[in-house]
Design a protein around this motif. Structure first.
Motif, short mmCIF file in Angstrom:
data_model
loop_
_atom_site.label_atom_id
_atom_site.label_comp_id
_atom_site.label_asym_id
_atom_site.label_seq_id
_atom_site.Cartn_x
_atom_site.Cartn_y
_atom_site.Cartn_z
N ALA A 120 16.44 44.61 53.76
CA ALA A 120 16.00 43.46 52.97
C ALA A 120 16.81 42.21 53.28
O ALA A 120 16.26 41.11 53.41
CB ALA A 120 16.10 43.79 51.47
N VAL A 121 18.11 42.38 53.44
CA VAL A 121 18.97 41.23 53.77
C VAL A 121 18.63 40.68 55.15
O VAL A 121 18.58 39.47 55.36
CB VAL A 121 20.46 41.63 53.67
CG1 VAL A 121 21.36 40.59 54.31
CG2 VAL A 121 20.85 41.84 52.23
N CYS A 122 18.38 41.56 56.10
CA CYS A 122 18.04 41.11 57.45
C CYS A 122 16.70 40.38 57.48
O CYS A 122 16.54 39.41 58.21
CB CYS A 122 18.03 42.28 58.43
SG CYS A 122 19.68 42.77 58.91
N LEU A 123 15.74 40.88 56.71
CA LEU A 123 14.43 40.23 56.70
C LEU A 123 14.50 38.83 56.09
O LEU A 123 13.86 37.90 56.57
CB LEU A 123 13.42 41.09 55.95
CG LEU A 123 13.02 42.39 56.64
CD1 LEU A 123 12.09 43.21 55.75
CD2 LEU A 123 12.37 42.12 57.98
N GLY A 124 15.28 38.67 55.03
CA GLY A 124 15.37 37.37 54.38
C GLY A 124 16.49 36.49 54.88
O GLY A 124 16.41 35.26 54.79
N GLY A 125 17.52 37.09 55.45
CA GLY A 125 18.70 36.33 55.84
C GLY A 125 18.48 35.37 56.99
O GLY A 125 19.02 34.26 56.99
N LEU A 129 16.68 32.34 55.69
CA LEU A 129 17.57 31.61 54.78
C LEU A 129 18.61 30.83 55.58
O LEU A 129 18.89 29.67 55.28
CB LEU A 129 18.25 32.58 53.83
CG LEU A 129 19.17 31.97 52.79
CD1 LEU A 129 18.37 31.10 51.83
CD2 LEU A 129 19.90 33.05 52.04
N LEU A 130 19.16 31.46 56.61
CA LEU A 130 20.13 30.77 57.46
C LEU A 130 19.49 29.59 58.18
O LEU A 130 20.05 28.50 58.21
CB LEU A 130 20.72 31.74 58.49
CG LEU A 130 21.69 31.14 59.51
CD1 LEU A 130 22.96 30.68 58.82
CD2 LEU A 130 22.00 32.14 60.60
N GLY A 176 18.59 22.78 65.28
CA GLY A 176 19.56 23.55 64.50
C GLY A 176 18.95 24.86 64.01
O GLY A 176 19.61 25.91 64.02
N GLN A 177 17.70 24.81 63.58
CA GLN A 177 17.02 26.02 63.12
C GLN A 177 16.83 27.01 64.26
O GLN A 177 17.02 28.22 64.09
CB GLN A 177 15.67 25.67 62.49
CG GLN A 177 15.80 24.94 61.18
CD GLN A 177 14.46 24.52 60.60
OE1 GLN A 177 13.42 24.69 61.24
NE2 GLN A 177 14.50 23.96 59.40
N VAL A 223 21.12 32.76 67.21
CA VAL A 223 22.42 33.38 66.93
C VAL A 223 22.23 34.62 66.07
O VAL A 223 22.85 35.66 66.31
CB VAL A 223 23.37 32.36 66.27
CG1 VAL A 223 24.59 33.05 65.69
CG2 VAL A 223 23.77 31.29 67.26
N TRP A 224 21.36 34.52 65.08
CA TRP A 224 21.09 35.67 64.22
C TRP A 224 20.58 36.84 65.06
O TRP A 224 21.02 37.97 64.90
CB TRP A 224 20.06 35.30 63.15
CG TRP A 224 19.78 36.42 62.21
CD1 TRP A 224 18.91 37.46 62.39
CD2 TRP A 224 20.37 36.64 60.94
NE1 TRP A 224 18.92 38.31 61.31
CE2 TRP A 224 19.81 37.82 60.40
CE3 TRP A 224 21.33 35.95 60.19
CZ2 TRP A 224 20.17 38.31 59.16
CZ3 TRP A 224 21.67 36.45 58.95
CH2 TRP A 224 21.10 37.62 58.45
#
Length: 130
Positions: A60-65, A68-69, A78-79, A85-86
């Motif tokens: 869940a964190v990987c899907l949303g992170g 979000l970052l 930048g995006q 990087v992610w």
């Protein structure tokens, strides 16, 4: 590269390194719990449930992170850098999360089945009536 993007790269690299250290610590503590436990089957069930839940949280964190970052940067460049990087540093955590969730579910189910088999009544021939 923007200073904020460079900081994101540095923070993401640290996060990947820290995740590896946490996995090693978790395995060591789980082993210690099994060694010190008086009821190892019940401990295995608890560890399996915990592993499964932690795997689901990682997914869940990987899907949303990632999104979000990326949303923290106003420019398109930048995006793009943040998403790249992610993917470079943290893309494997999603796969590990799925594997952990599956392994935890199998561990908890296996320990529960062993526990049920131990508690099942046995007749004179040594067969379980379950």
């Amino acid at each position: 590269i923007l200073p904020s993007a460079a900081q994101a790269v540095t923070d993401t690299a640290y996060l990947g390194r820290d995740a590896t250290l946490l996995i090693i610590l978790t395995v060591a503590l789980a082993t210690l719990a099994l060694l010190l436990s008086s009821d190892r089957r019940r401990t295995l069930i608890g560890l399996g449930i915990g592993i499964c839940i932690s795997g689901l949280i990682a997914v869940a964190v990987c899907l949303g992170g990632r999104e979000l970052l990326a949303s923290q940067f106003s420019s398109r460049d930048g995006q793009t850098v943040a998403k790249t990087v992610w993917n470079i540093y943290l893309s494997g955590i999603e796969t590990v999360g799925v594997v952990l969730a599956g392994a935890g579910a199998v561990l908890a189910a296996g320990a529960a089945l062993l526990w049920a088999a131990r508690r099942a009544p046995v007749d004179a021939r040594g067969w379980s009536s379950v």
